[in-house]
Design a protein around this motif. Structure first.
Motif, mmCIF file in Angstrom:
data_model
loop_
_atom_site.group_PDB
_atom_site.id
_atom_site.type_symbol
_atom_site.label_atom_id
_atom_site.label_comp_id
_atom_site.label_asym_id
_atom_site.label_seq_id
_atom_site.Cartn_x
_atom_site.Cartn_y
_atom_site.Cartn_z
ATOM 1 N N UNK A 39 0.825 -1.209 0.000
ATOM 2 C CA UNK A 39 0.000 0.000 0.000
ATOM 3 C C UNK A 39 0.858 1.257 0.000
ATOM 4 N N UNK A 40 2.052 1.195 0.572
ATOM 5 C CA UNK A 40 2.940 2.370 0.562
ATOM 6 C C UNK A 40 3.468 2.666 -0.821
ATOM 7 N N UNK A 41 3.550 1.628 -1.642
ATOM 8 C CA UNK A 41 4.057 1.825 -3.013
ATOM 9 C C UNK A 41 2.970 1.478 -4.021
ATOM 10 N N UNK A 42 1.753 1.924 -3.718
ATOM 11 C CA UNK A 42 0.601 1.573 -4.545
ATOM 12 C C UNK A 42 0.639 2.272 -5.899
ATOM 13 N N UNK A 43 0.014 1.628 -6.877
ATOM 14 C CA UNK A 43 -0.199 2.242 -8.183
ATOM 15 C C UNK A 43 -1.322 3.279 -8.069
ATOM 16 N N UNK A 44 -1.398 4.168 -9.060
ATOM 17 C CA UNK A 44 -2.416 5.207 -9.066
ATOM 18 C C UNK A 44 -3.637 4.810 -9.867
ATOM 19 N N UNK A 45 -3.466 4.136 -11.016
ATOM 20 C CA UNK A 45 -4.585 3.850 -11.905
ATOM 21 C C UNK A 45 -4.790 2.349 -12.060
#
Length: 495
Positions: free
Chosen positions: A15-21
């Protein structure tokens, strides 16, 4: 992925390095991997018109909080084999725990579609679809839809493939034909609810079938077609068993219509009453479910409870069916003319139960009402409780009572004269002599009138033998009853 603080440059592994789309997440996830989508509203470029060409699971954080909005201009997901190589394994796609809304697949089919997927599998679970223009289009391969809700879509599902629908709800979906579902492939539906769906211009208020349709343990209520088949129109092969099919309407042809070709087996359904089903077309029905009412006893003592069962498991020949059941949740209203019942219940495995609480003796007419059918059962409530005195005028040990007023004894229930009616007396306690009296009963009250004025300042005793009166169920008093009072000087009552 997280639409509020993700970044498509991230690796998407936490979740800290989550994608945006969504598009970036589904495009970069490994084959057979999982895309987790945080709560939020996802729309526009990168979150719609998403091509899926490898196996994956797409999971929302919560089905009501993770929302993908097509803004009435875009498809959401398109599952397609190409540009994958033919030699690659078949796709297995799972989409779950999302709300899909306002999808409008301009220039293509389905807010979610399986276009050009030959042997692949799409599973959609626990999702909400609302205000979409054709929510799901199953073109080829296998599609399974489980636990989903479809509300106010311009058709919920179109199917030309192999489709299974389990535990879904379809409410107020509309289309020219097949308001909720149009199928020309093979479609099997179980434990689902169709209500308020509408074919605005043609046939099949809930379902239009020209393939093979199997429907079990489902409910069809208040669906409407402009022409034929308020619930289902079938030009193909139809098997529909153990369903509730009630209050569906159309201009002609009733709840189910089979047009030319195909076969129809619509045995063992509940059609809303115990009569032979009407409003069907192109086939015959020999067996259907009827409503019965059972009680655990035909007679019960007063102040006890009796279990009442509304039973929808028997066919019109009286055969009990337990191999399968009508859908749970069919409402049953209970009424009674004597005592009280829990007024409303819902069926579980074909039965619903209520409890008659009996407070008075007599014969209770208990009814169960399902749709337009009412069935009644008589239960004799046996009263073995003796009547009791609830009040007297004058009260026991009262003084200053009128010398001429009528004496009254009120009981807790209606009474009548019994064996020793003539033995009731009023006695002057000073002289020991009994007075000449007349007696009358009105409802639950015994009235005693003396033929002459009582002496002033004198105690009188009223005696009612145990078997002098009885209630309407022939119960005498538990014991003889006596009370006394003292008169005053004047005829007036100075109590």
């Amino acid at each position: 992925m997280n639409g509020s603080h993700g970044n498509d440059a991230n690796d998407g592994l936490s979740w800290k390095t989550a994608k945006l789309t969504i598009a970036n997440a589904t495009g970069t996830v490994s084959d057979g991997g999982t895309v987790n989508i945080a709560n939020g509203v996802y729309r526009g470029s990168g979150n719609t018109k998403i091509i899926i060409n490898k196996s994956m699971t797409i999971t929302g954080q919560s089905k009501s909080g993770t929302i993908i909005n097509g803004d009435n201009s875009a498809q959401i997901f398109k599952i397609q084999k190409y540009p994958r190589e033919e030699s690659m394994p078949n796709l297995n796609i799972v989409i779950q725990n999302l709300t899909i809304t306002n999808g409008n697949p301009v220039g293509t089919r389905g807010t979610i579609s399986t276009d050009n997927v030959c042997e692949d599998t799409l599973t959609i679970k626990d999702c909400i679809f609302k205000y979409n223009n054709e929510a799901i289009y199953c073109n080829m391969g296998t599609c399974a839809v489980t636990g989903c809700t479809f509300i106010n879509n311009t058709r919920a599902i179109s199917n030309t493939a192999t489709l299974t629908i389990t535990g879904c709800t379809f409410v107020n979906n509309t289309a020219y034909s097949g308001g909720a579902i149009a199928t020309s492939g093979t479609c099997t539906i179980t434990r689902s609810v169709f209500t308020g769906n509408k074919a605005t211009g043609d046939t099949g208020g809930a379902i239009h079938n020209i393939g093979t349709l199997n429907v079990f343990n489902s409910a069809f209520t208040y669906n409407n077609a402009a022409y034929n088949g308020g619930a289902i129109y079938s030009k193909g092969n139809l098997t529909a068993n153990f369903n509730q099919i009630t209050e569906n309407t159309c201009r002609m042809g009733g709840s189910i219509v089979r047009n030319t070709g195909g076969t129809t087996n619509a045995e063992l359904n509940w059609w809303g009453n115990n009569n032979k089903p009407t409003g069907i077309g192109g086939f015959t029905i020999n067996k259907w479910f009827v409503l019965k009412v059972n009680t655990n006893s035909s007679s019960v003592p007063i102040n006890t409870n009796s279990k009442i069962t509304a039973d929808l498991r028997y066919d019109n020949y009286g055969t009990l069916h337990t191999e399968s059941y009508l859908p749970n949740g069919i409402p049953v209203a209970f009424t009674t003319n004597l005592g009280t019942v829990s007024a409303k219940a819902y069926t579980v495995k074909g039965i619903a139960q209520s409890t008659l609480k009996s407070a008075l003796g007599g014969t209770a007419n208990v009814s169960a009402i399902v749709n337009s059918q009412q069935v009644s059962k008589l239960i004799k409530i046996i009263d073995k409780i003796p009547p009791k005195v609830s009040s007297t005028n004058p009260k026991n040990n009262a003084t200053g009572f009128s010398r001429t007023a009528t004496i009254s004894i009120k009981f807790n229930e209606n009474i009548k004269a019994s064996t020793y009616w003539s033995k009731i007396y009023v006695k002057n306690m000073k002289t020991g002599k009994t007075a000449v009296i007349s007696k009358a009963i009105k409802g639950n009250t015994l009235y005693i009138k003396m033929s002459s004025k009582r002496y002033p300042y004198t105690w009188y005793q009223i005696y009612i033998p145990k078997t002098a009166i009885k209630d309407n169920f022939n119960n005498n008093l538990a014991a003889a009853y006596t009370f006394k009072f003292k008169t005053g000087k004047y005829p007036l009552n100075y109590q």
